[in-house]
Design a protein around this motif. Structure first.
Motif, PDB file in Angstrom:
ATOM      1  N   SER A   1       0.829  -1.210   0.000  1.00  0.00           N
ATOM      2  CA  SER A   1       0.000   0.000   0.000  1.00  0.00           C
ATOM      3  C   SER A   1       0.859   1.254   0.000  1.00  0.00           C
ATOM      4  CB  SER A   1      -0.939   0.003   1.202  1.00  0.00           C
ATOM      5  OG  SER A   1      -1.847  -1.076   1.154  1.00  0.00           O
TER       6      SER A   1
ATOM      7  N   PHE B   1       0.690   4.165  -2.629  1.00  0.00           N
ATOM      8  CA  PHE B   1       0.471   5.536  -2.166  1.00  0.00           C
ATOM      9  C   PHE B   1       1.500   6.481  -2.780  1.00  0.00           C
ATOM     10  CE2 PHE B   1       1.189   9.019   0.837  1.00  0.00           C
ATOM     11  CZ  PHE B   1      -0.098   9.511   0.975  1.00  0.00           C
TER      12      PHE B   1
ATOM     13  N   SER C   1       0.410   9.230  -5.484  1.00  0.00           N
ATOM     14  CA  SER C   1       0.661  10.599  -5.022  1.00  0.00           C
ATOM     15  C   SER C   1       1.547  11.351  -6.002  1.00  0.00           C
ATOM     16  CB  SER C   1       1.323  10.584  -3.645  1.00  0.00           C
ATOM     17  OG  SER C   1       0.482   9.988  -2.683  1.00  0.00           O
TER      18      SER C   1
ATOM     19  N   LEU D   1      -6.027   7.632  -1.880  1.00  0.00           N
ATOM     20  CA  LEU D   1      -6.829   7.563  -0.658  1.00  0.00           C
ATOM     21  C   LEU D   1      -7.117   6.115  -0.263  1.00  0.00           C
ATOM     22  CD1 LEU D   1      -9.251  10.526  -1.389  1.00  0.00           C
ATOM     23  CD2 LEU D   1      -7.354  10.473   0.230  1.00  0.00           C
TER      24      LEU D   1
ATOM     25  N   SER E   1      -5.105   3.612  -0.832  1.00  0.00           N
ATOM     26  CA  SER E   1      -3.853   3.120  -0.256  1.00  0.00           C
ATOM     27  C   SER E   1      -3.618   3.696   1.134  1.00  0.00           C
ATOM     28  CB  SER E   1      -2.677   3.481  -1.176  1.00  0.00           C
ATOM     29  OG  SER E   1      -2.839   2.909  -2.446  1.00  0.00           O
ATOM     30  N   PHE E   2      -3.972   4.969   1.315  1.00  0.00           N
ATOM     31  CA  PHE E   2      -3.777   5.596   2.621  1.00  0.00           C
ATOM     32  C   PHE E   2      -4.549   4.861   3.703  1.00  0.00           C
ATOM     33  CE2 PHE E   2      -5.521   8.501   5.821  1.00  0.00           C
ATOM     34  CZ  PHE E   2      -4.350   8.931   6.429  1.00  0.00           C
TER      35      PHE E   2
END
Length: 318
Positions: free
Chosen positions: A26, A30, A34, A63, A65-66
């Motif tokens: 993840s 991310f 990003s 989001l 992945s966050f």
């Protein structure tokens, strides 16, 4: 939840491994998504409608992945928040891929130029469907908490609802993308052969760059298949044999699903326009010796800059 507790055939050690795999994969997704979001916000030349769709795809992946990185929150509000948020943005991610496929098909195959006017409908479709699927996912009893996953459906009814709320739209998106890109690639291949057969017809673009773009489009449906095939198999197995989880299958399920954002950022985001924008900034700020050390993927030859097809054909019509 006790660290000694076992769920199915997964021990506490197995769940720690899965949590580590989920967090690492993840994090890569991310970072990748990003990067695409930051490029869109920083580089004005990328703010075309075609790349705007890629931006929303990357934003959804970022989001998703966050909230995946949140990992294993304790039971309660934060666990529910993680589960609902992850479900919402993961569904939004693969729905944005269908929007990109639809836009490419409408522009290339149907020769329509009204795709920008459809943007409000695209947002209503993606965010509205994601919200409906997330609310539907909350229906059912026996929400469990399994290491990496919050809001895991442990009851039989809940598992059926989970299939309907997540895997049904997922595989619908896979089938739609596959059929759409097949039509686009077939049409462009026919057009390329016709142009090559006309001796007095000038080539519109370099053949090698054309085939590179066609091959790239063909890979797009495989991203969703590769990311979620093991997850689908794992859910089917868990439905048939409840409480008998297979560690290696769960390992592949967690790892590949968490890498979806990274795969999307590479396939959809790192096109020639992005590489050119980055290289131009580096060329301006970096000294000559440092520029010579740049990766070859950032160095665009003049012919490739003019002839390489971008990920979405509609950029040529802006």
């Amino acid at each position: 939840m006790s660290s000694l507790q076992m769920i199915g055939d997964l021990t506490a050690g197995d769940r720690r491994v899965l949590a580590a795999v989920n967090g690492g994969a993840s994090a890569l997704s991310f970072v990748g998504s990003s990067f695409i979001v930051v490029c869109y916000l920083l580089f004005k030349e990328l703010r075309k409608f075609s790349f705007k769709l890629v931006f929303f795809l990357a934003l959804s992946d970022m989001l998703c992945s966050f909230f995946n990185i949140v990992g294993d929150p304790s039971n309660g509000f934060f666990c529910y928040a993680q589960g609902y948020s992850t479900h919402f943005f993961c569904v939004a991610s693969f729905l944005w891929t269908t929007v990109i496929a639809f836009t490419l098909h409408r522009t290339v195959v149907r020769h329509k130029t009204d795709v920008e006017d459809l943007e409000p409908i695209f947002h209503l479709y993606v965010w509205g469907t994601s919200l409906v699927m997330t609310v539907m996912h909350s229906i059912g009893n026996n929400h469990g908490h399994l290491g990496v996953w919050c809001l895991t459906q442990t009851g039989r009814t809940g598992k059926v609802i989970h299939f309907i709320a997540f895997y049904a739209p997922l595989w619908g998106a896979i089938l739609f993308n596959g059929f759409t890109y097949f039509q686009v690639i077939r049409m462009l291949n026919n057009a390329r052969r016709m142009a090559a057969g006309m001796a007095d017809h000038p080539r519109q673009f370099d053949a090698r760059a054309d085939m590179k773009a066609l091959n790239r489009w063909g890979y797009y449906p495989l991203i969703l298949i590769g990311s979620w095939a093991f997850g689908t198999i794992n859910r089917i197995h868990d439905f048939i044999e409840p409480g008998q989880r297979i560690f290696w299958l769960s390992f592949l399920d967690v790892g590949m699903a968490a890498l979806m954002g990274l795969f999307n950022s590479i396939a959809y985001g790192l096109n020639s326009s992005v590489r050119r924008a980055i290289y131009e900034r580096l060329e301006f700020w970096c000294p000559d010796k440092l520029r010579r050390c740049l990766p070859s993927c950032l160095k665009l030859r003049g012919q490739e800059e003019e002839s390489e097809l971008v990920s979405l054909k509609i950029q040529d019509q802006q």
